[in-house]
Design a protein around this motif. Structure first.
Motif, PDB file in Angstrom:
ATOM      1  N   GLU A 100      31.844 -23.582   5.756  1.00  0.00           N
ATOM      2  CA  GLU A 100      30.688 -24.238   5.149  1.00  0.00           C
ATOM      3  C   GLU A 100      31.049 -25.645   4.667  1.00  0.00           C
ATOM      4  O   GLU A 100      30.206 -26.557   4.699  1.00  0.00           O
ATOM      5  N   ASP A 101      32.284 -25.838   4.211  1.00  0.00           N
ATOM      6  CA  ASP A 101      32.714 -27.170   3.782  1.00  0.00           C
ATOM      7  C   ASP A 101      32.598 -28.166   4.927  1.00  0.00           C
ATOM      8  O   ASP A 101      32.098 -29.287   4.758  1.00  0.00           O
ATOM      9  N   TYR A 102      33.078 -27.752   6.089  1.00  0.00           N
ATOM     10  CA  TYR A 102      33.060 -28.649   7.250  1.00  0.00           C
ATOM     11  C   TYR A 102      31.626 -28.876   7.730  1.00  0.00           C
ATOM     12  O   TYR A 102      31.261 -29.990   8.133  1.00  0.00           O
ATOM     13  N   LYS A 103      30.803 -27.838   7.682  1.00  0.00           N
ATOM     14  CA  LYS A 103      29.405 -27.972   8.114  1.00  0.00           C
ATOM     15  C   LYS A 103      28.643 -28.920   7.191  1.00  0.00           C
ATOM     16  O   LYS A 103      27.811 -29.722   7.645  1.00  0.00           O
ATOM     17  N   ARG A 104      28.914 -28.866   5.896  1.00  0.00           N
ATOM     18  CA  ARG A 104      28.246 -29.776   4.961  1.00  0.00           C
ATOM     19  C   ARG A 104      28.639 -31.223   5.236  1.00  0.00           C
ATOM     20  O   ARG A 104      27.801 -32.137   5.156  1.00  0.00           O
ATOM     21  N   MET A 105      29.892 -31.436   5.558  1.00  0.00           N
ATOM     22  CA  MET A 105      30.344 -32.785   5.851  1.00  0.00           C
ATOM     23  C   MET A 105      29.630 -33.343   7.086  1.00  0.00           C
ATOM     24  O   MET A 105      29.229 -34.512   7.125  1.00  0.00           O
ATOM     25  N   ARG A 106      29.446 -32.489   8.098  1.00  0.00           N
ATOM     26  CA  ARG A 106      28.785 -32.950   9.323  1.00  0.00           C
ATOM     27  C   ARG A 106      27.306 -33.294   9.096  1.00  0.00           C
ATOM     28  O   ARG A 106      26.712 -34.030   9.886  1.00  0.00           O
ATOM     29  N   LYS A 107      26.705 -32.753   8.026  1.00  0.00           N
ATOM     30  CA  LYS A 107      25.299 -33.045   7.731  1.00  0.00           C
ATOM     31  C   LYS A 107      25.127 -34.314   6.898  1.00  0.00           C
ATOM     32  O   LYS A 107      24.007 -34.805   6.739  1.00  0.00           O
ATOM     33  N   ASP A 108      26.229 -34.831   6.385  1.00  0.00           N
ATOM     34  CA  ASP A 108      26.159 -36.028   5.561  1.00  0.00           C
ATOM     35  C   ASP A 108      25.649 -37.211   6.401  1.00  0.00           C
ATOM     36  O   ASP A 108      26.071 -37.401   7.550  1.00  0.00           O
ATOM     37  N   VAL A 110      26.347 -40.305   6.314  1.00  0.00           N
ATOM     38  CA  VAL A 110      27.430 -41.197   6.737  1.00  0.00           C
ATOM     39  C   VAL A 110      28.088 -40.671   8.006  1.00  0.00           C
ATOM     40  O   VAL A 110      28.400 -41.430   8.935  1.00  0.00           O
ATOM     41  N   TYR A 111      28.318 -39.357   8.034  1.00  0.00           N
ATOM     42  CA  TYR A 111      28.916 -38.765   9.228  1.00  0.00           C
ATOM     43  C   TYR A 111      27.979 -38.921  10.431  1.00  0.00           C
ATOM     44  O   TYR A 111      28.405 -39.309  11.524  1.00  0.00           O
ATOM     45  N   ARG A 112      26.703 -38.616  10.228  1.00  0.00           N
ATOM     46  CA  ARG A 112      25.741 -38.677  11.327  1.00  0.00           C
ATOM     47  C   ARG A 112      25.588 -40.104  11.863  1.00  0.00           C
ATOM     48  O   ARG A 112      25.517 -40.326  13.075  1.00  0.00           O
ATOM     49  N   ASN A 113      25.524 -41.103  10.971  1.00  0.00           N
ATOM     50  CA  ASN A 113      25.202 -42.463  11.379  1.00  0.00           C
ATOM     51  C   ASN A 113      26.411 -43.294  11.796  1.00  0.00           C
ATOM     52  O   ASN A 113      26.279 -44.230  12.589  1.00  0.00           O
ATOM     53  N   GLN A 114      27.602 -42.946  11.282  1.00  0.00           N
ATOM     54  CA  GLN A 114      28.768 -43.782  11.565  1.00  0.00           C
ATOM     55  C   GLN A 114      29.864 -43.042  12.328  1.00  0.00           C
ATOM     56  O   GLN A 114      30.290 -43.479  13.396  1.00  0.00           O
ATOM     57  N   VAL A 115      30.300 -41.919  11.785  1.00  0.00           N
ATOM     58  CA  VAL A 115      31.454 -41.223  12.365  1.00  0.00           C
ATOM     59  C   VAL A 115      31.130 -40.634  13.727  1.00  0.00           C
ATOM     60  O   VAL A 115      31.855 -40.853  14.710  1.00  0.00           O
ATOM     61  N   ALA A 116      30.043 -39.854  13.815  1.00  0.00           N
ATOM     62  CA  ALA A 116      29.711 -39.177  15.069  1.00  0.00           C
ATOM     63  C   ALA A 116      29.494 -40.172  16.197  1.00  0.00           C
ATOM     64  O   ALA A 116      29.940 -39.966  17.338  1.00  0.00           O
ATOM     65  N   GLY A 117      28.819 -41.260  15.907  1.00  0.00           N
ATOM     66  CA  GLY A 117      28.543 -42.244  16.950  1.00  0.00           C
ATOM     67  C   GLY A 117      29.772 -43.002  17.405  1.00  0.00           C
ATOM     68  O   GLY A 117      29.784 -43.574  18.501  1.00  0.00           O
TER      69      GLY A 117
END
Length: 338
Positions: A100-108, A110-117
């Protein structure tokens, strides 16, 4: 990412707070150099992500870059246990307490707009692979990690089970090498000692043929059975080694067994014509001696000796098969750590 309901149950020995590790086996983007790939991950992607991970309770994050230089270091470590070189460019490992910790981070955001891309800027996402598993620590900061009582009990039980099995396999292999060596020695003694005695003492062709057939008769009663028995023993050792928790190179023992039993097809394919001719001549001279055949072309003593010498040379070659098998078995015995 799997849901919480589908996530595998922790092992029975799970301690409170046992960690989970996500391992990503990555490839760099086509056309990107190893230096640029590592530089982007450590200077751009890493700094962009690490604070976000800390924010959501990620325990540990490490990168292992598998470069041409480090791959060359593996040449110093390759042995029968380590033979395949991983071609991934990087191993990224993220350790956390719950998924759940990792899943919450992926929903942030910042992660969606910067890291994932950013992944497409350095990673070949179509080829990269990943897995997730429970973390069991044995050494940390150069010190042994103490096991809890439950883990100690299970480890002790496994040791009691595995110990006698390994000892049994070791003894079986030692006995197999001895039997294979004895088989080769028995066979070689016929060509190196018995046949010369026959050649020196025979005074006629019928006598030499009769002595050779009797020698063959007694050898045939013992040697093929010993060859098959040795093959079966090597097969047993091979199976036990392959099923072991840390398999030793079982192929060496399989090859030793096959080489040993190869004396049988060698006999059927190479030696059979000579064997059949010697048996035919012995039967013919014996029939003539008993008066059942009034006229027969008798082979000379010298021609008979030549045929027996030819047989002895082929038989000596046949004796080398179990010898080579014993050498391979002994090599495996002394090189393996049971």
């Amino acid at each position: 990412m799997a849901s919480k309901e589908k996530f595998p149950k922790p092992p029975k020995t799970k301690k409170a707070g046992q960690l989970i590790c996500l391992t990503i086996c990555g490839y760099r983007r086509p056309g990107m150099s190893e230096e640029d790939y590592r530089s982007h991950m450590t200077q751009v992607s890493g700094p962009m992500t690490k604070e976000l991970m800390v924010k959501y309770g990620i325990v540990r994050w490490t990168m292992l870059h598998n470069t041409t230089e480090t791959r060359n270091l593996m040449k110093q470590l390759f042995d029968e246990h380590m033979v395949n070189l991983a071609e991934f460019d990087c191993f990224s490992q993220v350790t956390f307490r719950t998924i759940e910790d990792y899943k919450r981070m992926r929903k942030d955001p910042v992660y969606r707009n910067q890291v994932a891309g950013d992944h497409v800027n350095f990673a070949d996402t179509n080829r990269s692979m990943m897995t997730i598993g429970w973390v069991t620590d044995f050494i940390e900061h150069g010190k042994l990690v103490e096991m809890d009582n439950e883990t100690k009990k299970e480890a002790s039980a496994l040791s009691r089970i595995a110990g006698p099995a390994e000892g049994s396999t070791k003894k079986t292999l030692a006995a197999t090498v001895v039997v294979g060596s004895f088989l080769s020695g028995c066979m070689a003694s016929l060509s190196l000692m018995a046949v010369p005695v026959l050649l020196d003492t025979a005074t006629s062709s019928p006598q030499l043929l009769w002595q050779w057939t009797r020698m063959y008769h007694y050898g045939h009663q013992v040697l093929p059975g010993m060859s098959i028995s040795t093959f079966l023993l090597y097969s047993y050792v091979c199976i036990r080694r392959r099923r072991a928790p840390s398999p030793k190179p079982w192929r060496l023992f399989a090859l030793a067994g096959l080489v040993t039993v190869s004396m049988i097809p060698f006999t059927l394919l190479i030696m059979k014509p000579t064997n059949d001719e010697l048996f035919r001549l012995e039967a013919a001279t014996r029939a003539m001696r008993l008066g059942n055949i009034p006229e027969i072309n008798v082979i000379s003593l010298q021609d008979t000796k030549d045929m027996v010498v030819k047989w002895a040379l082929m038989h000596l070659t046949r004796a080398s098969f179990p010898l080579f098998g014993a050498v391979m078995g002994a090599w495996g015995f002394f090189r393996q750590s049971f």
